[in-house]
Design a protein around this motif. Structure first.
Motif: not given
Length: 76
Positions: A15-17, A22-25, A58-64
């Motif tokens: 449910g993250r953007p 638009r998310d914490r980072h 922006f990109f996500r790590d394996p833990d989102m």
């Protein structure tokens, strides 16, 4: 640079953007984002470029967790 954001629940895995801005980072400065773009694409890691038009992505790590890399001049 530190971005502080208040979110109702900062740790859900779903449910993250879609766009990490638009998310914490966490944000780090880099000399150029192009080498990073090449590495992310070669590794099949999804990313989005900044919607503001800045040289950032922006990109996500394996833990989102979301990471931002912004192109900037050295400040030291």
């Amino acid at each position: 640079m530190i971005h502080l954001m208040e979110l109702p629940n900062p740790d859900p895995l779903t449910g993250r953007p879609e766009h990490g801005g638009r998310d914490r980072h966490f944000c780090v400065g880099v000399a150029s984002i192009e080498p990073l773009v090449e590495k992310l694409e070669a590794a099949g890691v999804a990313y989005t470029k900044s919607m503001s038009g800045r040289a950032a992505l922006f990109f996500r790590d394996p833990d989102m967790n979301c990471l931002e890399c912004v192109e900037m001049e050295s400040w030291r």
